[in-house]
Design an enzyme around this catalytic site. Structure first.
Site, PDB file in Angstrom:
ATOM      1  N   ASN A  11      -1.227  36.297 -33.260  1.00 40.13           N
ATOM      2  CA  ASN A  11      -0.973  37.322 -32.250  1.00 40.13           C
ATOM      3  C   ASN A  11      -0.246  36.639 -31.095  1.00 40.13           C
ATOM      4  O   ASN A  11      -0.855  35.903 -30.323  1.00 40.13           O
ATOM      5  CB  ASN A  11      -2.304  37.928 -31.780  1.00 40.13           C
ATOM      6  CG  ASN A  11      -2.115  38.902 -30.626  1.00 40.13           C
ATOM      7  OD1 ASN A  11      -0.996  39.293 -30.310  1.00 40.13           O
ATOM      8  ND2 ASN A  11      -3.210  39.287 -29.991  1.00 40.13           N
ATOM      9  N   TRP A  12       1.042  36.903 -31.017  1.00 38.44           N
ATOM     10  CA  TRP A  12       1.859  36.200 -30.009  1.00 38.44           C
ATOM     11  C   TRP A  12       1.624  36.729 -28.601  1.00 38.44           C
ATOM     12  O   TRP A  12       2.088  36.154 -27.632  1.00 38.44           O
ATOM     13  CB  TRP A  12       3.346  36.341 -30.343  1.00 38.44           C
ATOM     14  CG  TRP A  12       3.757  35.738 -31.648  1.00 38.44           C
ATOM     15  CD1 TRP A  12       2.965  35.027 -32.530  1.00 38.44           C
ATOM     16  CD2 TRP A  12       5.063  35.778 -32.234  1.00 38.44           C
ATOM     17  NE1 TRP A  12       3.702  34.635 -33.614  1.00 38.44           N
ATOM     18  CE2 TRP A  12       5.001  35.088 -33.469  1.00 38.44           C
ATOM     19  CE3 TRP A  12       6.285  36.332 -31.841  1.00 38.44           C
ATOM     20  CZ2 TRP A  12       6.108  34.942 -34.300  1.00 38.44           C
ATOM     21  CZ3 TRP A  12       7.385  36.188 -32.669  1.00 38.44           C
ATOM     22  CH2 TRP A  12       7.295  35.493 -33.876  1.00 38.44           C
ATOM     23  N   LYS A  13       0.967  37.848 -28.488  1.00 41.96           N
ATOM     24  CA  LYS A  13       0.756  38.497 -27.182  1.00 41.96           C
ATOM     25  C   LYS A  13       2.117  38.672 -26.495  1.00 41.96           C
ATOM     26  O   LYS A  13       3.093  38.939 -27.193  1.00 41.96           O
ATOM     27  CB  LYS A  13      -0.267  37.714 -26.359  1.00 41.96           C
ATOM     28  CG  LYS A  13      -1.566  37.511 -27.177  1.00 41.96           C
ATOM     29  CD  LYS A  13      -2.729  37.025 -26.390  1.00 41.96           C
ATOM     30  CE  LYS A  13      -3.942  36.902 -27.314  1.00 41.96           C
ATOM     31  NZ  LYS A  13      -5.157  36.507 -26.655  1.00 41.96           N
ATOM     32  N   HIS A 101      -7.512  45.473 -29.173  1.00 41.76           N
ATOM     33  CA  HIS A 101      -7.649  44.088 -28.715  1.00 41.76           C
ATOM     34  C   HIS A 101      -8.336  44.091 -27.344  1.00 41.76           C
ATOM     35  O   HIS A 101      -8.127  45.016 -26.538  1.00 41.76           O
ATOM     36  CB  HIS A 101      -6.271  43.421 -28.619  1.00 41.76           C
ATOM     37  CG  HIS A 101      -6.382  41.944 -28.385  1.00 41.76           C
ATOM     38  ND1 HIS A 101      -6.617  41.421 -27.137  1.00 41.76           N
ATOM     39  CD2 HIS A 101      -6.345  40.901 -29.237  1.00 41.76           C
ATOM     40  CE1 HIS A 101      -6.696  40.095 -27.235  1.00 41.76           C
ATOM     41  NE2 HIS A 101      -6.538  39.758 -28.491  1.00 41.76           N
ATOM     42  N   GLU A 103      -7.742  42.647 -24.724  1.00 38.77           N
ATOM     43  CA  GLU A 103      -6.833  42.747 -23.575  1.00 38.77           C
ATOM     44  C   GLU A 103      -6.355  44.191 -23.373  1.00 38.77           C
ATOM     45  O   GLU A 103      -6.057  44.599 -22.247  1.00 38.77           O
ATOM     46  CB  GLU A 103      -5.662  41.760 -23.763  1.00 38.77           C
ATOM     47  CG  GLU A 103      -6.151  40.329 -23.549  1.00 38.77           C
ATOM     48  CD  GLU A 103      -5.466  39.274 -24.388  1.00 38.77           C
ATOM     49  OE1 GLU A 103      -4.366  39.521 -24.904  1.00 38.77           O
ATOM     50  OE2 GLU A 103      -6.063  38.183 -24.551  1.00 38.77           O
ATOM     51  N   GLU A 173     -13.771  38.987 -32.050  1.00 37.40           N
ATOM     52  CA  GLU A 173     -13.236  38.114 -31.005  1.00 37.40           C
ATOM     53  C   GLU A 173     -14.134  38.177 -29.775  1.00 37.40           C
ATOM     54  O   GLU A 173     -13.986  39.100 -28.953  1.00 37.40           O
ATOM     55  CB  GLU A 173     -11.829  38.561 -30.614  1.00 37.40           C
ATOM     56  CG  GLU A 173     -10.845  38.558 -31.763  1.00 37.40           C
ATOM     57  CD  GLU A 173      -9.411  38.473 -31.261  1.00 37.40           C
ATOM     58  OE1 GLU A 173      -8.742  37.525 -31.637  1.00 37.40           O
ATOM     59  OE2 GLU A 173      -9.000  39.334 -30.472  1.00 37.40           O
ATOM     60  N   GLY A 179      -8.616  32.464 -25.282  1.00 36.67           N
ATOM     61  CA  GLY A 179      -7.722  31.768 -24.370  1.00 36.67           C
ATOM     62  C   GLY A 179      -8.433  30.853 -23.390  1.00 36.67           C
ATOM     63  O   GLY A 179      -7.829  30.356 -22.444  1.00 36.67           O
ATOM     64  N   SER A 219      -9.750  31.025 -29.410  1.00 35.19           N
ATOM     65  CA  SER A 219      -9.502  29.585 -29.315  1.00 35.19           C
ATOM     66  C   SER A 219      -9.526  28.873 -30.667  1.00 35.19           C
ATOM     67  O   SER A 219      -9.992  27.732 -30.766  1.00 35.19           O
ATOM     68  CB  SER A 219     -10.492  28.946 -28.334  1.00 35.19           C
ATOM     69  OG  SER A 219     -10.313  29.471 -27.023  1.00 35.19           O
ATOM     70  N   GLY A 240      -4.328  33.360 -31.165  1.00 36.15           N
ATOM     71  CA  GLY A 240      -3.459  33.679 -30.036  1.00 36.15           C
ATOM     72  C   GLY A 240      -2.607  32.482 -29.661  1.00 36.15           C
ATOM     73  O   GLY A 240      -1.592  32.182 -30.297  1.00 36.15           O
ATOM     74  N   GLY A 241      -3.026  31.750 -28.647  1.00 35.03           N
ATOM     75  CA  GLY A 241      -2.240  30.649 -28.080  1.00 35.03           C
ATOM     76  C   GLY A 241      -1.706  29.669 -29.119  1.00 35.03           C
ATOM     77  O   GLY A 241      -0.527  29.291 -29.082  1.00 35.03           O
TER      78      GLY A 241
END
Ligand SMILES: O=C[C@H](O)COP(=O)(O)O
Length: 258
Positions: A11-13, A101, A103, A173, A179, A219, A240-241
């Site tokens: 997930n590149w966000k 998600h 976010e 999650e 993150g 993470s 993610g990251g």
């Protein structure tokens, strides 16, 4: 370790423009172009503005990398400024769409009702939802994380028939691990993922629950993915990251090499 086909999704966000997306997917495709990873499904969830470029690359070079969106409107069309609909994503041949998600829940106030409508919109247009669930830190500290997460699973799947729900991907999650570098212990993640599978069995059937894939996200890195993937109810990762670093993401996809 689970016997279901693992789904490792990046997930590149809100990162990487369409040119960077092309370079990133090309790098992944090159690094994963061998037999070793065939038993693992790989997907990327780029920003909307990258999807056409990613589609062109994946279609043109017949890449086995799948792609999808990070969100979907619950509406098919109309005066909803800034939204992207299911028909638009289907036209781009997206396979997946992340729904709910944390976010989106946090910054866009998406409730379980909204998430449920988006899950239904995804199915209506032939997309597979990755239904994201998980608790905030205070909920975990109060010991309510399982109940909280199961309520989100139920809310997201409300009135979704079994013939659709059998393909759902559920991403557990814990919000406090996203993150932050704080990884939920593999055993703790397994506890919640097993409870999710149990609730899916109650909602539908054991047979259906046995095939549903449940990812862990929060993470995930090359250094912790093997332990996470060793858990019997964890069938993949929503990354993610670390998915923005091609070398790191390839190591995550190749978790079996570790
Ligand atoms: O969708 C991915 C999750 O939010 C995890 O993000 P992270 O790997 O940066 O913690």
């Amino acid at each position: 370790m689970s016997t279901r086909t693992p789904l490792m999704a990046g997930n590149w966000k809100m990162n990487l423009n369409h040119l960077e997306a092309i370079a990133h997917v090309q790098k992944l495709a090159f690094a994963l172009a061998d037999k070793d990873y065939e038993a693992v499904e790989v997907a990327v969830l780029p920003p909307f503005t990258d999807l056409r470029s990613v589609q062109t690359l994946v279609d043109g070079d017949k890449l086995r990398i799948k792609y999808g969106a990070q969100d979907i409107s619950r509406h098919d069309s109309g005066a909803y400024t800034g939204e992207i609909s299911g028909p638009m994503l289907a036209k781009l041949k997206c396979t997946y769409v992340a729904v709910g998600h944390s976010e989106r829940r946090q910054y866009h106030h998406e409730t379980d009702e909204v998430v449920n409508a988006k899950v239904k919109a995804a199915y209506k247009h032939g997309l597979t939802p990755i239904l994201c669930v998980g608790e905030e830190l205070d909920v975990r500290e109060a010991g309510d994380h399982v109940a909280h997460t199961l309520a989100q699973v139920e809310g997201g799947l409300k009135d979704v028939p079994a013939e659709q729900a059998e393909s759902v991907v559920i991403a557990y999650e814990p919000v406090w691990a996203i993150g932050t570098g704080k990884v939920c212990g593999a055993g703790d993640a397994q506890e919640v993922c097993a409870a999710i599978r149990g609730r899916v069995a109650e909602l539908y059937s054991q047979e259906l629950a046995d095939t549903v894939r449940i990812q862990y996200g929060g993470s995930v890195k090359a250094g912790n993915v093997a332990e996470i993937m060793a858990q019997p109810d964890i069938d993949g990762a929503l990354v993610g990251g670390a998915s923005l670093d091609g070398d790191e993401f390839v190591k995550i996809v190749r978790f079996r090499d570790q």
